[in-house]
Every structure is written in structure tokens, then in C-alpha cells.
Design a protein around this motif. Structure first.
Motif, PDB file in Angstrom:
ATOM      1  N   UNK A  48     -30.152 -15.680 -84.885  1.00  0.00           N
ATOM      2  CA  UNK A  48     -31.492 -15.545 -84.473  1.00  0.00           C
ATOM      3  C   UNK A  48     -32.049 -15.234 -82.999  1.00  0.00           C
ATOM      4  N   UNK A  49     -30.859 -15.096 -82.209  1.00  0.00           N
ATOM      5  CA  UNK A  49     -31.063 -14.889 -80.652  1.00  0.00           C
ATOM      6  C   UNK A  49     -31.699 -13.334 -80.671  1.00  0.00           C
ATOM      7  N   UNK A  50     -31.091 -12.400 -81.610  1.00  0.00           N
ATOM      8  CA  UNK A  50     -31.579 -10.840 -81.810  1.00  0.00           C
ATOM      9  C   UNK A  50     -32.509 -10.475 -82.848  1.00  0.00           C
ATOM     10  N   UNK A  51     -32.365 -11.169 -83.782  1.00  0.00           N
ATOM     11  CA  UNK A  51     -33.331 -10.601 -84.984  1.00  0.00           C
ATOM     12  C   UNK A  51     -33.554 -11.697 -85.874  1.00  0.00           C
ATOM     13  N   UNK A  72     -21.269 -22.497 -70.361  1.00  0.00           N
ATOM     14  CA  UNK A  72     -20.349 -21.430 -70.040  1.00  0.00           C
ATOM     15  C   UNK A  72     -19.174 -21.820 -69.932  1.00  0.00           C
ATOM     16  N   UNK A  73     -18.676 -22.907 -68.986  1.00  0.00           N
ATOM     17  CA  UNK A  73     -17.223 -23.165 -68.898  1.00  0.00           C
ATOM     18  C   UNK A  73     -16.493 -23.470 -70.035  1.00  0.00           C
ATOM     19  N   UNK A  74     -16.953 -24.275 -71.039  1.00  0.00           N
ATOM     20  CA  UNK A  74     -16.174 -24.503 -72.300  1.00  0.00           C
ATOM     21  C   UNK A  74     -15.870 -23.251 -73.181  1.00  0.00           C
ATOM     22  N   UNK A  75     -16.651 -21.995 -72.865  1.00  0.00           N
ATOM     23  CA  UNK A  75     -16.426 -21.032 -73.737  1.00  0.00           C
ATOM     24  C   UNK A  75     -14.980 -20.264 -73.493  1.00  0.00           C
ATOM     25  N   UNK A  76     -14.217 -20.303 -74.658  1.00  0.00           N
ATOM     26  CA  UNK A  76     -12.817 -19.817 -74.551  1.00  0.00           C
ATOM     27  C   UNK A  76     -12.783 -18.333 -74.324  1.00  0.00           C
ATOM     28  N   UNK A  77     -14.075 -17.512 -74.593  1.00  0.00           N
ATOM     29  CA  UNK A  77     -13.959 -16.027 -74.395  1.00  0.00           C
ATOM     30  C   UNK A  77     -14.584 -15.553 -73.040  1.00  0.00           C
ATOM     31  N   UNK A  78     -15.381 -16.739 -72.618  1.00  0.00           N
ATOM     32  CA  UNK A  78     -15.927 -16.387 -71.252  1.00  0.00           C
ATOM     33  C   UNK A  78     -17.586 -15.759 -71.376  1.00  0.00           C
ATOM     34  N   UNK A  79     -18.119 -16.041 -72.490  1.00  0.00           N
ATOM     35  CA  UNK A  79     -19.447 -15.666 -72.752  1.00  0.00           C
ATOM     36  C   UNK A  79     -20.536 -16.348 -71.812  1.00  0.00           C
ATOM     37  N   UNK A  80     -21.559 -15.752 -71.548  1.00  0.00           N
ATOM     38  CA  UNK A  80     -22.611 -16.446 -70.719  1.00  0.00           C
ATOM     39  C   UNK A  80     -23.719 -16.772 -71.630  1.00  0.00           C
ATOM     40  N   UNK A  81     -23.724 -17.776 -72.546  1.00  0.00           N
ATOM     41  CA  UNK A  81     -24.698 -18.306 -73.491  1.00  0.00           C
ATOM     42  C   UNK A  81     -26.014 -18.467 -72.756  1.00  0.00           C
ATOM     43  N   UNK A  82     -26.127 -18.696 -71.432  1.00  0.00           N
ATOM     44  CA  UNK A  82     -27.425 -18.865 -70.967  1.00  0.00           C
ATOM     45  C   UNK A  82     -28.227 -17.390 -70.885  1.00  0.00           C
ATOM     46  N   UNK A  83     -27.582 -16.237 -70.962  1.00  0.00           N
ATOM     47  CA  UNK A  83     -28.239 -15.107 -70.816  1.00  0.00           C
ATOM     48  C   UNK A  83     -28.558 -14.827 -72.462  1.00  0.00           C
ATOM     49  N   UNK A  84     -27.963 -15.196 -73.413  1.00  0.00           N
ATOM     50  CA  UNK A  84     -28.447 -15.229 -74.661  1.00  0.00           C
ATOM     51  C   UNK A  84     -29.512 -16.046 -75.023  1.00  0.00           C
ATOM     52  N   UNK A  86     -31.912 -16.845 -72.807  1.00  0.00           N
ATOM     53  CA  UNK A  86     -33.103 -16.249 -72.396  1.00  0.00           C
ATOM     54  C   UNK A  86     -33.636 -15.220 -73.189  1.00  0.00           C
ATOM     55  N   UNK A  87     -32.814 -14.631 -73.948  1.00  0.00           N
ATOM     56  CA  UNK A  87     -33.349 -13.505 -74.983  1.00  0.00           C
ATOM     57  C   UNK A  87     -34.017 -14.053 -75.913  1.00  0.00           C
ATOM     58  N   UNK A  88     -33.458 -15.401 -76.370  1.00  0.00           N
ATOM     59  CA  UNK A  88     -33.765 -16.280 -77.453  1.00  0.00           C
ATOM     60  C   UNK A  88     -35.379 -16.733 -77.198  1.00  0.00           C
TER      61      UNK A  88
END
Length: 96
Positions: A48-51, A72-84, A86-88
Motif C-alpha cells: 500500500x505504500x506504492x500502489x 530503522x535500527x532493527x532492520x536486518x537489511x538496513x532499509x529506511x522505512x521512514x522514507x517509505x 513518507x511516500x505512503x
């Protein structure tokens, strides 16, 4: 309808979609988030973030997210959910 210029965001749509594809679905970000008030799945959030239509639970979560970065810190892949997120939020504003 509110028009938001996506150029003003710090990640492009293609960068956000790339991060969503890199998500391994562990839900560590959701578990760490102090704004989650009702059950949502990482799959719902990613999709739902993108479509598509934004469901009630995801919309309420987007409205309550205050970009604290706890995801952000707990993500094992190092993703920045806060940027995602913002798109949502932009998508949500665009549909209201």
C-alpha cells in the motif's frame, strides 16, 4: 485533493520501490514502532505504500507515524522505512 510534489521527497519513487523489494518481510520495523496501534502486516504496508487502495489500518498507521526512526535500527537489511512512510503519507494525502 492535495497535490504534493514528489521531487521534494528525499527518495525517488523508484528508490522506494527498490527498498520495498529488498524487504525480507521480517516485521522487525513494525514490532519496533511506537505508533502501531492495531495489527498490520509488513506485506500490507509494503504494497500500500506504492500502489492500490490504502486500507483503514494502514491509513491510521500512516497518520500516527511521526517519523521517529525507531524502525530503522532493527532492520536486518538496513532499509529506511521512514522514507517509505513518507511516500505512503504523500499517497494518503493525495487520495483525501
Amino acid at each position: 485533493m492535495v497535490k504534493v510534489n514528489p521531487v521534494l521527497l528525499h527518495k525517488t519513487g523508484s528508490q522506494v520501490r527498490q527498498e520495498i523489494r529488498a524487504c525480507i518481510g521480517c516485521s522487525e520495523c513494525i514490532q519496533a514502532c511506537p505508533a502501531v496501534a492495531e495489527p498490520i502486516t509488513i506485506d500490507m504496508l509494503n504494497r500500500e505504500t506504492v500502489s492500490g487502495e490504502i486500507s483503514g489500518p494502514v491509513a491510521r498507521f500512516a497518520r500516527s507515524c511521526y517519523q521517529c526512526g525507531a524502525c530503522v535500527p532493527p532492520c536486518p537489511v538496513g532499509l529506511h522505512r521512514e522514507a517509505m512512510m513518507m511516500w505512503l503519507k504523500v499517497r494518503l494525502l493525495s487520495t483525501e
